[in-house]
Motif scaffolding. Structure first.
Motif, short mmCIF file in Angstrom:
data_model
loop_
_atom_site.label_atom_id
_atom_site.label_comp_id
_atom_site.label_asym_id
_atom_site.label_seq_id
_atom_site.Cartn_x
_atom_site.Cartn_y
_atom_site.Cartn_z
N GLY A 153 -6.11 -5.06 1.49
CA GLY A 153 -5.97 -3.62 1.66
C GLY A 153 -7.09 -2.81 1.05
O GLY A 153 -8.27 -3.12 1.20
N SER A 154 -6.71 -1.75 0.33
CA SER A 154 -7.72 -0.82 -0.19
C SER A 154 -8.60 -1.46 -1.26
O SER A 154 -9.75 -1.04 -1.46
CB SER A 154 -7.07 0.46 -0.71
OG SER A 154 -6.31 0.19 -1.87
N GLU A 204 2.64 6.05 -8.81
CA GLU A 204 2.95 4.77 -8.16
C GLU A 204 2.16 3.68 -8.88
O GLU A 204 0.97 3.85 -9.14
CB GLU A 204 2.56 4.83 -6.69
CG GLU A 204 3.31 5.95 -5.99
CD GLU A 204 3.12 5.97 -4.49
OE1 GLU A 204 2.11 5.44 -4.01
OE2 GLU A 204 4.00 6.52 -3.82
N ASP A 236 -1.95 10.44 -1.93
CA ASP A 236 -1.72 9.50 -3.05
C ASP A 236 -3.04 8.99 -3.65
O ASP A 236 -3.34 7.78 -3.56
CB ASP A 236 -0.86 8.29 -2.61
CG ASP A 236 0.53 8.68 -2.16
OD1 ASP A 236 1.01 9.76 -2.55
OD2 ASP A 236 1.14 7.90 -1.41
N GLY A 288 6.80 -2.04 1.01
CA GLY A 288 5.88 -1.67 -0.08
C GLY A 288 5.21 -2.87 -0.71
O GLY A 288 4.70 -2.78 -1.83
N CYS A 289 5.24 -4.01 0.01
CA CYS A 289 4.64 -5.25 -0.52
C CYS A 289 3.76 -5.89 0.55
O CYS A 289 4.03 -5.72 1.74
CB CYS A 289 5.70 -6.30 -0.84
SG CYS A 289 6.97 -5.84 -2.01
N TYR A 340 -1.48 5.39 -8.83
CA TYR A 340 -1.75 6.39 -7.78
C TYR A 340 -0.84 7.59 -8.03
O TYR A 340 0.32 7.42 -8.38
CB TYR A 340 -1.47 5.80 -6.38
CG TYR A 340 -2.45 4.71 -6.00
CD1 TYR A 340 -3.59 4.99 -5.25
CD2 TYR A 340 -2.25 3.40 -6.42
CE1 TYR A 340 -4.50 4.00 -4.93
CE2 TYR A 340 -3.16 2.39 -6.11
CZ TYR A 340 -4.28 2.70 -5.36
OH TYR A 340 -5.18 1.72 -5.06
P1 TMP Z 1 -3.23 -0.48 -0.62
O1 TMP Z 1 -3.99 -1.77 -0.39
O2 TMP Z 1 -3.09 0.36 0.61
O3 TMP Z 1 -3.80 0.31 -1.77
O4 TMP Z 1 -1.74 -0.86 -1.03
C1 TMP Z 1 -1.46 -1.82 -2.02
C2 TMP Z 1 0.00 -2.22 -1.95
O5 TMP Z 1 0.83 -1.20 -2.44
C3 TMP Z 1 0.49 -2.55 -0.55
O6 TMP Z 1 1.40 -3.64 -0.63
C4 TMP Z 1 1.22 -1.30 -0.11
C5 TMP Z 1 1.70 -0.72 -1.42
N1 TMP Z 1 1.68 0.75 -1.48
C6 TMP Z 1 2.74 1.45 -0.95
O7 TMP Z 1 3.71 0.86 -0.43
N2 TMP Z 1 2.72 2.82 -1.00
C7 TMP Z 1 1.69 3.51 -1.58
O8 TMP Z 1 1.73 4.75 -1.58
C8 TMP Z 1 0.59 2.76 -2.13
C9 TMP Z 1 -0.57 3.49 -2.77
C10 TMP Z 1 0.63 1.39 -2.05
#
Ligand code: TMP
Length: 240
Positions: A103-104, A94, A133, A201-202, A125
């Protein structure tokens, strides 16, 4: 799309989407459900009309990216919740792009959410639910044969260029594209952008109000889920 393609057997079930074979061996149907999950599947629920919104949003963005010369798996949107896509072998990596701290990254670097970043951060990831992940780097990707060096060079170059285009697209909608995840696949034509680009996913923040317009509303129990997905769909579809 002139050819009529009929839906066949289910070939894969993900957390929010199901893939079906079709009468054309080179094409699949990606079916968008209303299922929502977070924290690696620990939190589950549904968001009304999410499948249709995410399909409309992703299809529109993929079509615009294709017009800009980016190669994607998108072929057509045969129904509200179905996307016809080219069959690819998904690369189990990813690609996360970050334009603002959240976030993370906020946890990892000890920085406040919303802090600016002086240049886009790109992270990888390993796509493996059982492992949650984990973050990896290009050395892991080549050492464990997750993708070739040549394909990763293409992906990295594409990801930064897609980011430039997406940041300015969302800027025109009054939205900050904070961070997001991309997935790529290999097809006989080479590397294609795959999966989806949607509020699932954003991280999308309204520039005027600061309101979160994405799946963080589900993760953090902020409410107004269906309304916000619908509003994002309407805003995104207003630009062509
Ligand atoms: P995170 O802050 O949780 O690492 O995620 C960063 C961005 O990427 C957030 O917009 C969500 C997206 N993301 C996913 O949709 N699926 C995933 O498995 C990961 C690692 C991130």
């Amino acid at each position: 799309m002139t050819e009529t393609v009929t839906r066949g057997e289910q070939v894969h079930e993900g957390k929010a989407k199901i893939l079906y074979a079709t009468s054309n061996p080179d094409l699949l149907i990606q079916y968008f459900t209303d299922n929502a999950s977070a924290f690696n599947g620990l939190k589950k629920g549904t968001i009304g009309n999410k499948g249709a919104c995410n399909n409309a949003i992703s299809s529109h963005i993929f079509a615009l990216l294709e017009k800009e010369g980016f190669r994607t798996h998108f072929v057509d949107r045969p129904s509200e919740t179905e996307m016809l896509v080219k069959k690819v072998e998904i690369i189990p990596v990813e690609v996360v792009l970050r334009n603002v701290v959240a976030g993370s990254l906020s946890k990892r670097m000890g920085l406040d959410e919303g802090a600016p970043i002086k240049q886009t951060v790109l992270e990888y990831y390993y796509k493996d639910d059982d492992l949650g992940d984990p973050m990896i780097n290009r050395s892991h990707i080549s050492a464990f044969d997750l993708a070739s060096v040549e394909n990763m060079d293409i992906i990295e170059e594409q990801a930064y260029r897609i980011n430039d285009w997406l940041v300015s697209f969302f800027d025109r909608l009054g939205i900050t594209l904070v961070d997001y995840k991309l997935e790529f696949g290999i097809s006989p034509e080479g590397v294609l952008l795959a999966d989806e680009i949607s509020p699932d996913g954003c991280r999308l923040w309204d520039k005027k109000t600061g309101e979160k317009m994405d799946k963080d509303r589900f993760r953090r129990d902020l409410g107004r889920l269906e309304e916000v997905y619908t509003e994002m769909r309407d805003r995104i579809l207003s630009i062509s």
